[in-house]
Enzyme design. Structure first.
Site, mmCIF file in Angstrom:
data_model
loop_
_atom_site.group_PDB
_atom_site.id
_atom_site.type_symbol
_atom_site.label_atom_id
_atom_site.label_comp_id
_atom_site.label_asym_id
_atom_site.label_seq_id
_atom_site.Cartn_x
_atom_site.Cartn_y
_atom_site.Cartn_z
ATOM 1 N N CYS A 70 6.709 3.762 15.940
ATOM 2 C CA CYS A 70 5.843 4.878 15.544
ATOM 3 C C CYS A 70 4.967 5.318 16.721
ATOM 4 C CB CYS A 70 4.971 4.475 14.371
ATOM 5 S SG CYS A 70 3.910 5.823 13.820
ATOM 6 N N CYS A 74 -2.503 3.417 15.483
ATOM 7 C CA CYS A 74 -3.379 2.748 14.508
ATOM 8 C C CYS A 74 -3.542 1.276 14.935
ATOM 9 C CB CYS A 74 -2.774 2.840 13.113
ATOM 10 S SG CYS A 74 -2.277 4.530 12.680
ATOM 11 N N CYS A 77 -1.752 -1.786 13.328
ATOM 12 C CA CYS A 77 -0.361 -1.658 12.877
ATOM 13 C C CYS A 77 0.667 -2.243 13.850
ATOM 14 C CB CYS A 77 -0.048 -0.189 12.616
ATOM 15 S SG CYS A 77 1.628 0.002 11.965
ATOM 16 N N CYS A 114 7.939 2.000 -3.884
ATOM 17 C CA CYS A 114 7.314 2.733 -2.784
ATOM 18 C C CYS A 114 8.170 2.594 -1.526
ATOM 19 C CB CYS A 114 5.928 2.168 -2.489
ATOM 20 S SG CYS A 114 4.904 1.992 -3.965
ATOM 21 N N CYS A 145 7.188 6.551 -4.963
ATOM 22 C CA CYS A 145 6.089 6.822 -4.033
ATOM 23 C C CYS A 145 6.668 6.749 -2.627
ATOM 24 C CB CYS A 145 4.994 5.764 -4.198
ATOM 25 S SG CYS A 145 3.609 5.976 -3.057
ATOM 26 N N CYS A 205 -1.915 8.638 -3.688
ATOM 27 C CA CYS A 205 -2.187 7.223 -3.457
ATOM 28 C C CYS A 205 -2.907 7.162 -2.114
ATOM 29 C CB CYS A 205 -0.878 6.440 -3.405
ATOM 30 S SG CYS A 205 -1.104 4.715 -2.920
ATOM 31 N N ARG A 277 -5.406 -0.995 -6.137
ATOM 32 C CA ARG A 277 -4.335 -1.927 -5.763
ATOM 33 C C ARG A 277 -4.780 -2.921 -4.705
ATOM 34 N NH1 ARG A 277 -0.195 1.187 -4.217
ATOM 35 N NH2 ARG A 277 0.169 1.487 -6.403
HETATM 36 S S1 SF4 Z 1 0.014 2.873 10.275
HETATM 37 FE FE1 SF4 Z 1 1.636 2.273 11.720
HETATM 38 S S2 SF4 Z 1 3.453 3.329 10.955
HETATM 39 FE FE2 SF4 Z 1 1.684 4.322 9.996
HETATM 40 S S3 SF4 Z 1 1.147 6.013 11.356
HETATM 41 FE FE3 SF4 Z 1 -0.102 4.276 12.024
HETATM 42 S S4 SF4 Z 1 1.134 3.294 13.655
HETATM 43 FE FE4 SF4 Z 1 2.502 4.649 12.483
#
Ligand code: SF4
Length: 333
Positions: A70, A74, A77, A114, A145, A205, A277
């Site tokens: 990705c 974040c 993550c 989901c 979802c 959600c 949740r």
């Molecule tokens: S949480 Fe992870 S998968 Fe989702 S947008 Fe952020 S980096 Fe990408």
């Protein structure tokens, strides 16, 4: 115009969620979080019992349909390209693989399936493939979802037409703390996607993650933001950070368990009719802490052996805990 039939439960939810007496400010949520613990739990129970069966918990199963690679950053993550976590980028799963996983989830008692993809936003070709998955899963009699990143208005409509019930898109944290966690998309981007989802008549959600080193005020700010969405989300996942090696938050200080329970209680009180949740991080919680979270108003869990990339308590352990607590699973209404 959507080809879906009118769902009166959506209208009822919106009326109830919009008719709340006042929007919640960060200060008001801070006051909740500072209440004596027993008083806070009592209030959360009162709200919970006024809106839900007291001893029922809804179960959702989550499948990663496109893992890793990705471009977003974040900080929590393991699927971000920016961090070396050992998660390998994979292609979008085939329809047959998704249907097989959904059938297994249903056999094990899940009522909602989901599907998560690690994208900044889906391209049109991928969106069409996900729409096919949504239609196929819906056909099995499960609620659907998806979480696919940012959506444009027409993409949200397309998913709704495929039968999508919920779209997950978290606010993650408070607006003030947000910049410490993510730089590649703005808070407003998130709010825009949520609006597109609402406009397409898909249930929302939306929740966040705690234990990322945020202050109590930031936790209160997250809950206030969620509760002030109009209407507030039908489903509110409260995630406890899973500290994954290689991510910037790998060494974040652990959040006190009682503070986590207080956050759940605040979500329940401020969003009375939402499914709250207990999401990521549950595997690190012992049974007593999970029981306190249920007492605080959590009434939904992720169920199955894995979340997107981190492991989840095994189904048998959950069944044993449900039996011990006298809790039963909610069916689709
Ligand atoms: S949480 Fe992870 S998968 Fe989702 S947008 Fe952020 S980096 Fe990408």
């Amino acid at each position: 115009m959507s080809s879906q039939p009118i769902d009166t439960s959506r209208i009822e939810f919106r009326k109830a969620a919009t008719a709340r007496e006042c929007a919640w400010s960060t200060e008001a949520v801070l006051e909740l979080l500072a209440m004596p613990f027993a008083d806070l739990m009592f209030r959360a129970q009162e709200v919970h019992r006024a809106n839900f069966e007291a001893n029922q918990i809804q179960r959702s199963t989550l499948l990663s349909i496109k893992t890793g690679g990705c471009p977003e950053d974040c900080a929590y993550c393991p699927q971000s390209l920016h961090f070396d976590t050992g998660v390998k980028a994979q292609k979008l799963l085939e329809l047959s693989e998704v249907v097989e996983a959904a059938q297994a989830a249903k056999r094990h008692g899940a009522t909602r399936f989901c599907m998560g993809a690690a994208w900044r936003s889906p391209n049109q070709r991928d969106l069409e493939r996900v729409a096919e998955m949504v239609a196929a899963v819906k056909n099995l009699g499960l609620e659907t979802c998806v979480t696919l990143g940012m959506l444009e208005a027409h993409q949200a409509r397309q998913l709704r037409e495929a039968g999508l019930d919920y779209y997950n898109h978290n606010l993650d944290t408070s607006p003030e703390f947000y910049g410490e966690i993510i730089s590649t998309r703005t808070y407003q981007d998130r709010l825009d996607t949520l609006q597109h989802v609402r406009d397409a008549d898909i249930r929302v959600c939306c929740g966040g993650i705690v234990g990322m080193g945020e202050s109590v005020r930031a936790r209160a700010g997250l809950i206030a933001q969620l509760a002030s969405l109009d209407p507030y989300p039908e489903s509110v996942p409260i995630n406890h950070l899973v500290r994954v090696a290689g991510t910037p938050l790998a060494a974040a200080a652990a959040l006190d368990g009682i503070d986590f329970v207080r956050t759940i209680a605040a979500a329940r009180i401020t969003m009375p009719r939402a499914m709250v949740r207990l999401s990521a991080g549950r595997e690190q919680m012992d049974e007593a802490l999970q029981a306190l979270c249920f007492l605080a108003g959590a009434n939904s869990i992720f169920y199955g052996d894995r979340l997107l990339t981190t492991s989840n308590p095994q189904i048998v352990r959950d069944q044993a805990l449900f039996a011990k607590l006298g809790v039963s699973a909610t069916e689709i209404s």
